[in-house]
Design a protein around this motif. Structure first.
Motif, PDB file in Angstrom:
ATOM      1  N   ARG A 197      51.993 -21.742 -42.439  1.00  0.00           N
ATOM      2  CA  ARG A 197      51.608 -22.757 -41.450  1.00  0.00           C
ATOM      3  C   ARG A 197      52.247 -24.102 -41.811  1.00  0.00           C
ATOM      4  NH1 ARG A 197      45.262 -22.329 -39.944  1.00  0.00           N
ATOM      5  NH2 ARG A 197      44.966 -22.946 -42.111  1.00  0.00           N
ATOM      6  N   TYR A 198      52.594 -24.873 -40.789  1.00  0.00           N
ATOM      7  CA  TYR A 198      53.183 -26.212 -40.949  1.00  0.00           C
ATOM      8  C   TYR A 198      54.554 -26.185 -41.611  1.00  0.00           C
ATOM      9  CZ  TYR A 198      48.144 -26.940 -40.662  1.00  0.00           C
ATOM     10  OH  TYR A 198      46.828 -26.872 -40.325  1.00  0.00           O
ATOM     11  N   THR A 199      55.255 -25.079 -41.543  1.00  0.00           N
ATOM     12  CA  THR A 199      56.584 -25.025 -42.136  1.00  0.00           C
ATOM     13  C   THR A 199      57.649 -25.113 -41.048  1.00  0.00           C
ATOM     14  OG1 THR A 199      56.713 -22.606 -42.038  1.00  0.00           O
ATOM     15  CG2 THR A 199      55.706 -23.564 -43.988  1.00  0.00           C
ATOM     16  N   LEU A 200      58.907 -25.188 -41.486  1.00  0.00           N
ATOM     17  CA  LEU A 200      60.017 -25.310 -40.550  1.00  0.00           C
ATOM     18  C   LEU A 200      60.430 -23.981 -39.937  1.00  0.00           C
ATOM     19  CD1 LEU A 200      62.239 -27.856 -42.472  1.00  0.00           C
ATOM     20  CD2 LEU A 200      60.830 -28.285 -40.475  1.00  0.00           C
ATOM     21  N   LEU A 201      59.825 -22.909 -40.384  1.00  0.00           N
ATOM     22  CA  LEU A 201      60.144 -21.608 -39.807  1.00  0.00           C
ATOM     23  C   LEU A 201      59.582 -21.515 -38.396  1.00  0.00           C
ATOM     24  CD1 LEU A 201      59.294 -19.315 -42.855  1.00  0.00           C
ATOM     25  CD2 LEU A 201      61.539 -20.093 -42.136  1.00  0.00           C
ATOM     26  N   ASP A 202      60.367 -20.941 -37.485  1.00  0.00           N
ATOM     27  CA  ASP A 202      59.848 -20.768 -36.134  1.00  0.00           C
ATOM     28  C   ASP A 202      59.019 -19.490 -36.067  1.00  0.00           C
ATOM     29  OD1 ASP A 202      61.583 -18.583 -35.877  1.00  0.00           O
ATOM     30  OD2 ASP A 202      63.136 -19.777 -34.908  1.00  0.00           O
ATOM     31  N   ARG A 203      58.470 -19.217 -34.903  1.00  0.00           N
ATOM     32  CA  ARG A 203      57.527 -18.115 -34.759  1.00  0.00           C
ATOM     33  C   ARG A 203      58.156 -16.773 -35.116  1.00  0.00           C
ATOM     34  NH1 ARG A 203      52.793 -17.985 -32.187  1.00  0.00           N
ATOM     35  NH2 ARG A 203      53.224 -20.027 -31.253  1.00  0.00           N
ATOM     36  N   SER A 204      59.378 -16.538 -34.667  1.00  0.00           N
ATOM     37  CA  SER A 204      60.016 -15.244 -34.927  1.00  0.00           C
ATOM     38  C   SER A 204      60.264 -15.041 -36.417  1.00  0.00           C
ATOM     39  CB  SER A 204      61.332 -15.141 -34.153  1.00  0.00           C
ATOM     40  OG  SER A 204      62.249 -16.131 -34.583  1.00  0.00           O
ATOM     41  N   GLU A 205      60.635 -16.118 -37.122  1.00  0.00           N
ATOM     42  CA  GLU A 205      60.881 -16.010 -38.553  1.00  0.00           C
ATOM     43  C   GLU A 205      59.591 -15.781 -39.325  1.00  0.00           C
ATOM     44  OE1 GLU A 205      64.742 -18.996 -38.419  1.00  0.00           O
ATOM     45  OE2 GLU A 205      62.722 -19.747 -38.794  1.00  0.00           O
ATOM     46  N   ILE A 206      58.524 -16.413 -38.871  1.00  0.00           N
ATOM     47  CA  ILE A 206      57.222 -16.182 -39.504  1.00  0.00           C
ATOM     48  C   ILE A 206      56.790 -14.731 -39.307  1.00  0.00           C
ATOM     49  CG2 ILE A 206      54.755 -16.740 -39.362  1.00  0.00           C
ATOM     50  CD1 ILE A 206      55.536 -19.624 -38.793  1.00  0.00           C
ATOM     51  N   GLU A 207      57.024 -14.204 -38.115  1.00  0.00           N
ATOM     52  CA  GLU A 207      56.671 -12.811 -37.856  1.00  0.00           C
ATOM     53  C   GLU A 207      57.468 -11.859 -38.741  1.00  0.00           C
ATOM     54  OE1 GLU A 207      57.260 -12.341 -33.705  1.00  0.00           O
ATOM     55  OE2 GLU A 207      55.397 -13.374 -33.131  1.00  0.00           O
ATOM     56  N   GLU A 208      58.722 -12.192 -39.016  1.00  0.00           N
ATOM     57  CA  GLU A 208      59.530 -11.370 -39.916  1.00  0.00           C
ATOM     58  C   GLU A 208      58.942 -11.374 -41.324  1.00  0.00           C
ATOM     59  OE1 GLU A 208      63.534 -12.640 -39.837  1.00  0.00           O
ATOM     60  OE2 GLU A 208      63.858 -12.175 -37.703  1.00  0.00           O
ATOM     61  N   CYS A 209      58.522 -12.541 -41.789  1.00  0.00           N
ATOM     62  CA  CYS A 209      57.920 -12.631 -43.123  1.00  0.00           C
ATOM     63  C   CYS A 209      56.623 -11.821 -43.190  1.00  0.00           C
ATOM     64  CB  CYS A 209      57.647 -14.094 -43.471  1.00  0.00           C
ATOM     65  SG  CYS A 209      59.116 -15.132 -43.651  1.00  0.00           S
ATOM     66  N   ILE A 210      55.811 -11.939 -42.164  1.00  0.00           N
ATOM     67  CA  ILE A 210      54.549 -11.189 -42.134  1.00  0.00           C
ATOM     68  C   ILE A 210      54.826  -9.685 -42.103  1.00  0.00           C
ATOM     69  CG2 ILE A 210      52.430 -10.782 -40.833  1.00  0.00           C
ATOM     70  CD1 ILE A 210      52.590 -13.538 -42.160  1.00  0.00           C
ATOM     71  N   ALA A 211      55.824  -9.289 -41.357  1.00  0.00           N
ATOM     72  CA  ALA A 211      56.171  -7.863 -41.270  1.00  0.00           C
ATOM     73  C   ALA A 211      56.605  -7.329 -42.633  1.00  0.00           C
ATOM     74  CB  ALA A 211      57.271  -7.660 -40.232  1.00  0.00           C
ATOM     75  N   ARG A 212      57.338  -8.137 -43.411  1.00  0.00           N
ATOM     76  CA  ARG A 212      57.753  -7.701 -44.741  1.00  0.00           C
ATOM     77  C   ARG A 212      56.549  -7.466 -45.650  1.00  0.00           C
ATOM     78  NH1 ARG A 212      62.153 -11.407 -44.187  1.00  0.00           N
ATOM     79  NH2 ARG A 212      61.058 -13.017 -45.363  1.00  0.00           N
TER      80      ARG A 212
END
Length: 434
Positions: free
Chosen positions: A297-312
């Protein structure tokens, strides 16, 4: 008479055209039509005359050119905008946060829906200040207990943000140099060096942020962006809940370092606990996926990149073990020492070498005096290890976690833009600074 003659001559010149168009016939022209034609001709002559004289018929509004030396209004900073976004009350023309507003500003991306700001009366403010507990009754639930029964000024908002990011919260039995971040913050207020802070010294904070530069240069001049946020220096500064908590109802109490440290530690614990409870739903642990959500949260990553991290995290951690509050709190305390951690990581940055989990743990122990839970470190690596080689890039991790550390007060505006280029620029800046 000259105008009449011009009208007559104009009518005579127009007669062949009007006759051809059927406007004039052999029948006598009604006098009313002649008057109308004469009036139209008169208007035409007037327009022609004004045009010849170079005058405007209808007043024209011209855009005023800005003088080169004319100062322009400075754009508000992101922290100022965020304060105004969450502040829900107003008193005597100045905007204030409630304790609940402050907690929401550091745990939520946007404020709760509301219709305008509540305008407080003198009786409302007096009642709030009477309900403010003294330092002896302070706890890690102070802001939650006050809820909306208190006021926090903009300068105090900045001070509280500094509290949340101050490091060295470890015990003196663990670290050789404990609480240095808290001590530095305290010494900044202790202007006379007598190891106590009184109300007058604390108000230096208000004056520092309220003072307008004397320079007339437009380059660094602070304009009246915060005219309704910060009271003027010349006026008496309004007592707030924080002032009453620190210095008592009459402002005669003094603040010692132990009191100051206890307040800062309690506030950090309160915010950390609030975030943990949001995801734990009353349970003793949060999942590794929830932990990843909190970190990103509150990072420079956009939604799609956050979803990639969560998926990993979901793919690589097959068996959920859970993260306790104490483990989560330790990691947050580690983030408050992120500058020290970046120094420890310099050798890897210069060598452009990735970091393993063991090396990560060693750097944490060097800069904090404690180690993190293995499950926590493993989850962090799964978030940032995009290629699955068991390593992470320390500049990338530090850049993202610095935005997480500031809890939306620094990167929220850029985060909403969701630009990959902004993220890459942030990484480059961090690598240069290291």
């Amino acid at each position: 008479m000259a105008a009449v003659r011009r009208c007559r001559d104009l009518l005579r010149s127009l007669r062949p055209i009007l006759w051809k168009e059927g406007i004039f016939t052999k029948q006598p022209v009604p006098r009313r039509s002649l008057y109308m034609i004469a009036a139209a001709s008169g208007c035409t002559l007037a327009i022609h005359w004004f045009y010849k004289q170079g005058q405007d018929i209808v007043p024209v509004v011209h855009a005023r050119e800005t003088e080169k030396n004319e100062p322009t209004k400075e754009k508000a900073t992101h922290r100022e905008l965020r304060f105004r976004q969450f502040a829900s009350v107003e008193y005597q023309g100045n905007i204030y946060m409630t304790p609940q507003d402050f907690l929401e500003s550091v745990t939520e991306e946007s404020p709760r829906p509301r219709i305008g700001r509540i305008r407080l009366t003198a009786q409302d403010v007096e009642s709030m200040l009477r309900q403010t507990p003294s330092r002896s009754r302070g706890s890690n639930k102070l802001f939650r207990n006050l809820h909306d029964k208190g006021i926090i000024s903009y300068t105090e908002y900045l001070f509280l943000l500094c509290v949340l990011t101050s490091g060295k919260v470890v015990s003196s039995t663990v670290s050789k140099e404990p609480r240095s971040g808290f001590r530095i913050a305290f010494n900044m207020f202790d202007t006379d060096g007598n190891q106590i802070v009184d109300k007058k010294e604390f108000l230096v904070l208000e004056r520092v942020f309220s003072k307008q530069p004397d320079s007339e240069d437009g380059e660094g001049k602070k304009k009246e962006v915060l005219s309704k946020v910060i009271p003027a220096v010349e006026t008496r500064i309004q007592d707030t809940s924080l002032m009453v908590h620190f210095f008592g109802k009459y402002g005669n109490d003094v603040l010692k370092y132990d009191d100051f440290h206890r307040f800062m530690e309690n506030l950090q614990s309160e915010v950390i606990e609030l975030e943990f409870l949001e995801f734990s739903k009353g349970m003793n642990t949060i999942s590794e996926v929830d932990f990843a959500h909190i970190l990103l949260r509150y990072t420079l990553l956009d939604r799609s990149e956050i979803e990639e991290c969560i998926a990993r995290v979901k793919d690589r951690i097959q068996q959920e073990k859970g993260i306790t509050f104490q483990e989560f709190k330790k990691f947050c305390q580690f983030l408050n020492n992120l500058d020290d951690f970046s120094i420890a990581m310099k050798m890897y940055t210069y060598a452009q070498q990735p970091v393993s989990q063991d090396e990560f743990q060693r750097a944490v122990r060097v800069c904090t005096g404690f180690t993190l839970a293995k499950d926590v470190v493993n989850t962090v690596f799964q978030i940032f290890d995009s290629d699955g080689d068991g390593h992470l890039s320390s500049p990338e991790f530090i850049a993202i976690m610095k935005d997480r550390l500031h809890r939306g007060s620094r990167s929220h505006l850029m985060h909403t833009q969701g630009t990959w280029e902004a993220f890459r620029q942030c990484i480059r800046n961090e690598m240069k600074s290291n």
